[in-house]
Design a protein around this motif. Sequence first.
Motif, PDB file in Angstrom:
ATOM      1  N   UNK A  81      -3.841  -5.687  12.133  1.00  0.00           N
ATOM      2  CA  UNK A  81      -4.810  -4.584  12.387  1.00  0.00           C
ATOM      3  C   UNK A  81      -5.701  -4.409  10.859  1.00  0.00           C
ATOM      4  N   UNK A  82      -5.935  -3.750  10.368  1.00  0.00           N
ATOM      5  CA  UNK A  82      -6.401  -2.395   9.120  1.00  0.00           C
ATOM      6  C   UNK A  82      -5.212  -2.076   9.140  1.00  0.00           C
ATOM      7  N   UNK A  83      -3.933  -2.237   7.859  1.00  0.00           N
ATOM      8  CA  UNK A  83      -3.280  -1.680   7.455  1.00  0.00           C
ATOM      9  C   UNK A  83      -3.457  -0.642   6.236  1.00  0.00           C
ATOM     10  N   UNK A  84      -2.618  -0.084   6.477  1.00  0.00           N
ATOM     11  CA  UNK A  84      -2.685   0.979   5.093  1.00  0.00           C
ATOM     12  C   UNK A  84      -0.979   1.383   4.924  1.00  0.00           C
ATOM     13  N   UNK A  85      -0.685   0.677   3.472  1.00  0.00           N
ATOM     14  CA  UNK A  85       0.524   1.223   3.344  1.00  0.00           C
ATOM     15  C   UNK A  85       0.977   2.521   3.191  1.00  0.00           C
ATOM     16  N   UNK A  96       2.173  -3.697 -10.954  1.00  0.00           N
ATOM     17  CA  UNK A  96       0.763  -2.947 -10.670  1.00  0.00           C
ATOM     18  C   UNK A  96       0.091  -5.050  -9.241  1.00  0.00           C
ATOM     19  N   UNK A  97       1.213  -5.634  -8.690  1.00  0.00           N
ATOM     20  CA  UNK A  97       0.907  -6.698  -7.949  1.00  0.00           C
ATOM     21  C   UNK A  97       0.529  -5.915  -6.524  1.00  0.00           C
ATOM     22  N   UNK A  98      -0.687  -5.343  -6.000  1.00  0.00           N
ATOM     23  CA  UNK A  98      -0.473  -4.296  -4.408  1.00  0.00           C
ATOM     24  C   UNK A  98      -1.598  -5.834  -3.659  1.00  0.00           C
ATOM     25  N   UNK A  99      -2.057  -6.544  -4.140  1.00  0.00           N
ATOM     26  CA  UNK A  99      -2.865  -7.589  -3.474  1.00  0.00           C
ATOM     27  C   UNK A  99      -1.737  -8.887  -2.727  1.00  0.00           C
ATOM     28  N   UNK A 100      -0.313  -9.317  -2.754  1.00  0.00           N
ATOM     29  CA  UNK A 100       0.418  -9.857  -2.193  1.00  0.00           C
ATOM     30  C   UNK A 100       0.311  -9.745  -0.512  1.00  0.00           C
ATOM     31  N   UNK A 101       0.614  -9.034  -0.167  1.00  0.00           N
ATOM     32  CA  UNK A 101       0.743  -8.757   1.401  1.00  0.00           C
ATOM     33  C   UNK A 101      -0.439  -7.842   1.342  1.00  0.00           C
ATOM     34  N   UNK A 102      -0.715  -8.144   3.036  1.00  0.00           N
ATOM     35  CA  UNK A 102      -1.651  -7.712   3.825  1.00  0.00           C
ATOM     36  C   UNK A 102      -1.901  -6.119   3.483  1.00  0.00           C
ATOM     37  N   UNK A 103      -3.411  -5.536   3.060  1.00  0.00           N
ATOM     38  CA  UNK A 103      -3.163  -4.104   3.174  1.00  0.00           C
ATOM     39  C   UNK A 103      -5.166  -3.507   3.299  1.00  0.00           C
ATOM     40  N   UNK A 104      -5.224  -2.975   4.270  1.00  0.00           N
ATOM     41  CA  UNK A 104      -6.665  -2.572   3.443  1.00  0.00           C
ATOM     42  C   UNK A 104      -6.544  -0.653   3.161  1.00  0.00           C
ATOM     43  N   UNK A 105      -5.419  -0.338   2.458  1.00  0.00           N
ATOM     44  CA  UNK A 105      -5.393   1.284   1.723  1.00  0.00           C
ATOM     45  C   UNK A 105      -4.096   1.627   1.909  1.00  0.00           C
ATOM     46  N   UNK A 106      -4.265   3.056   0.847  1.00  0.00           N
ATOM     47  CA  UNK A 106      -2.640   3.276   0.738  1.00  0.00           C
ATOM     48  C   UNK A 106      -2.599   4.966   0.794  1.00  0.00           C
TER      49      UNK A 106
END
Length: 217
Positions: A81-85, A96-106
Amino acid sequence: MTAAGCEELDAPLHVAVLVASEVVCAGLDASLTSLPTVGAVTVLPLEGDGLSARIGAADVLIVAAEQWSLLETCTDITGLPSTMVLGDNLYERWNGDLSSLPVDGFLSLQDLSVQALDDALRRVTMGEMPIPSSLAKRLLAGGRGGGTASGQRGIPLTSRENQAFALLADGMSNKQIARRLGISVHGAKRLVGSILLKLGASNRTSAVITGMKSGLL
């Protein structure tokens, strides 16, 4: 409240929480339960079988930065689902590498509030990427470092992301992008989320502006 926060959701959300800290988890549970936008909250165990299925049953997943890596064990990341960290100093934590795992928001743990949760949930379900301003600025600064003349070098997008970005800039919704690229709506949402993240943009409009300034469009 942002304009996105004023939108009404079609149905109450089922939110899953994957957080090791009992204090933070309890606070999230209480805050989420108080929101009219949330219909159910599931606190997930950190160990045990069936994590993918339990996560997949939710509309939104809130995962602590320390537990984010657990998503690597999920057999079908594209079906999440939409994933927020949730966490702070995320840029420094992953260089700076924040796109290697699923993420839709922080979500910033330091600035977390009931209002911030409500706003973030509304925005992420609309395809935007909730992101603390401090992290957005850090991502932009990192992406533009080195003084490169080419936006393509400063903000590297994959060929698929470039295709999706062009459609996004034309005003297409996630559903329209999915149809044009022949992928699922969730896949389109992931592409848009990755684009927003790499550009340090909190919404589509700012992403297009950044893309134009960086030479991506």
